[in-house]
Write a protein that holds these residues in place. Structure first.
Motif, PDB file in Angstrom:
ATOM      1  N   GLY A   1      -3.868  -5.962  -2.770  1.00 20.36           N
ATOM      2  CA  GLY A   1      -3.361  -4.728  -3.363  1.00 20.36           C
ATOM      3  C   GLY A   1      -3.765  -3.483  -2.622  1.00 20.36           C
ATOM      4  O   GLY A   1      -3.075  -2.463  -2.699  1.00 20.36           O
ATOM      5  N   GLU A   2      -4.878  -3.530  -1.919  1.00 22.69           N
ATOM      6  CA  GLU A   2      -5.345  -2.333  -1.235  1.00 22.69           C
ATOM      7  C   GLU A   2      -4.329  -1.927  -0.178  1.00 22.69           C
ATOM      8  O   GLU A   2      -3.742  -2.752   0.503  1.00 22.69           O
ATOM      9  N   LYS A   3      -4.120  -0.638  -0.055  1.00 21.54           N
ATOM     10  CA  LYS A   3      -3.063  -0.124   0.825  1.00 21.54           C
ATOM     11  C   LYS A   3      -3.221  -0.648   2.238  1.00 21.54           C
ATOM     12  O   LYS A   3      -4.249  -0.457   2.880  1.00 21.54           O
ATOM     13  N   GLN A   4      -2.183  -1.329   2.705  1.00 20.29           N
ATOM     14  CA  GLN A   4      -2.117  -1.857   4.066  1.00 20.29           C
ATOM     15  C   GLN A   4      -3.305  -2.765   4.382  1.00 20.29           C
ATOM     16  O   GLN A   4      -3.770  -2.813   5.527  1.00 20.29           O
ATOM     17  N   ARG A   5      -3.794  -3.471   3.369  1.00 20.15           N
ATOM     18  CA  ARG A   5      -4.878  -4.438   3.566  1.00 20.15           C
ATOM     19  C   ARG A   5      -4.282  -5.832   3.618  1.00 20.15           C
ATOM     20  O   ARG A   5      -4.135  -6.495   2.607  1.00 20.15           O
ATOM     21  N   GLY A   6      -3.868  -6.264   4.792  1.00 18.00           N
ATOM     22  CA  GLY A   6      -3.411  -7.627   4.945  1.00 18.00           C
ATOM     23  C   GLY A   6      -1.918  -7.805   4.748  1.00 18.00           C
ATOM     24  O   GLY A   6      -1.241  -6.996   4.112  1.00 18.00           O
ATOM     25  N   SER A   7      -1.406  -8.867   5.328  1.00 17.50           N
ATOM     26  CA  SER A   7      -0.004  -9.231   5.210  1.00 17.50           C
ATOM     27  C   SER A   7       0.068 -10.628   4.610  1.00 17.50           C
ATOM     28  O   SER A   7      -0.941 -11.317   4.471  1.00 17.50           O
TER      29      SER A   7
END
Length: 512
Positions: A19-25
């Motif tokens: 959920g963290e912004k731009q944390r992982g794909s």
């Protein structure tokens, strides 16, 4: 490396991090893709034979007896999404909408929804490009799925409605997708229903709530230990002999955690400086008994939610020959009673952390109970110190008592009495998050008060783990030498609680 979503192995911890912004794909597991393709073949067969099956070539809810002609099946799905995008209220944060989208992808990956693999890949591409639809926070009753919130997810991916713009703010979904070189999804038979039927709003908000609650519960043991030190209490109540004869796992874990920082190798200078108490007040002595049941409840809730994150919650559900059928069956897995109930339990359990912490703050501030200056400040009367900080903690603890009324004991009939029992799980999840936020804030206030109380014992030192915690707080909040605005200090301490930085500071002091 991308997180593989397979509909089987997602955890609350992984979802919370996604959920963290731009944390992982994310990426679709190859085995899951094969399941998805096999389930779609069954839907295509039904469409080609004109067999009447709910959700594929019929209306929805009360309209389930209305057959829709083959030339209108795609438009039927578009109409479903548009009409069901009826949420209201403040939008979910971008991070919460990311979790909602990631979880819906994971559930579709189970292969019981009949969606095309290429549509699922389009959803994954949008997530990885941080093209996240705007989702109103209110409008689900938590049965027949979280229809309104999930419809807003689908609407954005269709290029309609709004999206969180990766460049900042909110913009029309079509513009955001175009800038990311993504094509809006075009729905086929059953695919609109496949995207919106399920408990993913409840479960995704619940994943955040349980992960934050778990972190807060662990830290609460350490903060309570610091308060005990400052109040010159005894560590005898944490002796393992006491807890081994009432061997609840959470209680024993909490007691062990407090012992680990009160006596990592030997008692602290501060502990050795004062006469031993015979016994302390309950807010100090009974920390393991109170915190322990919260810890056990958190683990129970996490277990239920981990099952829910990897469950097929569609209706109707597609079963291939390999899955035991080669058919489509209507059922009720969309009913949110499981996550609704446990999130009500979570709120009730975790609020007790704030209740007992508020009592320790009172003891720290009350000179007749602490032996410290009133409200933890010199020149009292001219200075008010922590007087109103304690009132803030008391206000939040009391708010929680109302928020803990379980929403899942309520129900209301909807959809012309077709959907005549519902879970109210969306509200259970939102309330649980608000309760956790209040608990974190009360702990931040206790942490500030305990660190301020420690100043009056200097030059004596407490144990290394607790000195680490004090040093971290002092990097962000200076001692209270005289009155100043308190809110920025509370916010700074709250960030240390929520980020896990305070927890890491203590546990680094413990070493191995």
């Amino acid at each position: 490396m991308a997180t593989l979503l397979d509909g089987e192995t997602l955890t609350t911890a992984t979802l919370h991090e996604l959920g963290e912004k731009q944390r992982g794909s994310v990426a679709l597991d190859p085995t899951a893709k094969a399941r998805v393709e096999a389930s779609r073949e069954i839907v295509d067969r039904i469409v080609s034979t004109d067999e009447v099956v709910y959700g594929i070539n019929t209306g929805f809810g009360l309209f389930s007896n209305v057959t829709v002609s083959a030339d209108k099946l795609c438009a039927l799905q578009d109409n479903l999404i548009r009409s069901h995008s009826a949420g209201c209220g403040e939008p979910l944060t971008r991070e919460r909408s990311r979790r909602l989208l990631a979880l819906r992808i994971n559930v579709l990956a189970k292969g019981h929804s009949g969606i095309r693999a290429e549509v699922l890949e389009q959803m994954i591409a949008a997530f990885n490009a941080d093209c996240i639809p705007v989702v109103p926070s209110k409008g689900t009753v938590g049965a027949s799925g979280d229809l309104a919130p999930l419809s807003h997810i689908a609407l954005g991916l269709m290029g309609e409605g709004d999206m969180w713009d990766p460049q900042g703010g909110i913009a029309p979904a079509a513009e955001v997708l175009a800038r990311a070189n993504l094509t809006p999804i075009r729905l086929g038979a059953k695919e609109g229903l496949a995207m919106i039927n399920g408990t993913q709003l409840i479960a995704s908000l619940g994943a955040e709530a349980v992960e934050r609650a778990g972190r807060a519960a662990r830290l609460a043991d350490y903060i309570a230990a610091l308060s005990l030190e400052v109040l010159c209490g005894t560590n005898r109540a944490f002796d393992p002999l006491i807890h081994c004869v009432r061997p609840h796992s959470g209680q024993m874990e909490s007691a062990a955690r407090v012992r680990s920082v009160l006596m990592p190798t030997a008692p602290s200078e501060l502990c050795m400086s004062h006469p031993k108490q015979v016994q302390d007040a309950y807010s100090l002595r009974c920390v393991p008994q109170v915190h322990g049941i919260t810890q056990d409840t958190i683990e129970f809730v996490r277990r239920i939610l981990n099952t829910e994150l990897n469950s097929a919650t569609d209706n109707p559900m597609v079963f291939t020959q390999e899955q035991g059928g080669g058919l489509i069956i209507s059922g009720g897995n969309f009913h949110g009673e499981y996550p609704a109930k446990v999130l009500d339990f979570l709120a009730i359990a975790v609020t007790e952390i704030a209740n007992i912490a508020e009592r320790r703050i009172e003891r720290l501030c009350n000179p007749s109970l602490s032996g410290l200056p009133a409200f933890l400040v010199a020149d009292g009367g001219f200075n008010s110190g922590f007087m109103i900080a304690h009132c803030t903690a008391a206000a939040l603890a009391s708010e929680n008592k109302v928020l803990c009324h379980p929403s899942s004991v309520d129900t209301i009939s909807t959809s012309a009495a077709k959907e005549d029992h519902v879970s109210m799980g969306g509200f259970a999840a939102r309330k649980a998050l608000e309760v956790v936020q209040n608990v974190e804030t009360v702990l931040a206030i206790e942490l500030l008060a305990a660190c301020q109380g420690l100043e009056f014992h200097r030059p004596l030192k407490t144990t290394k783990p607790l000195e680490n915690l004090h040093a971290l707080v002092r990097k962000h909040v200076r001692p209270w030498d005289g009155d100043r605005q308190m809110s920025p200090d509370i916010e700074a301490a709250l960030r240390l609680v929520q980020s896990g930085e305070a927890l890491r500071a203590v546990e680094q002091g413990l070493g191995a």
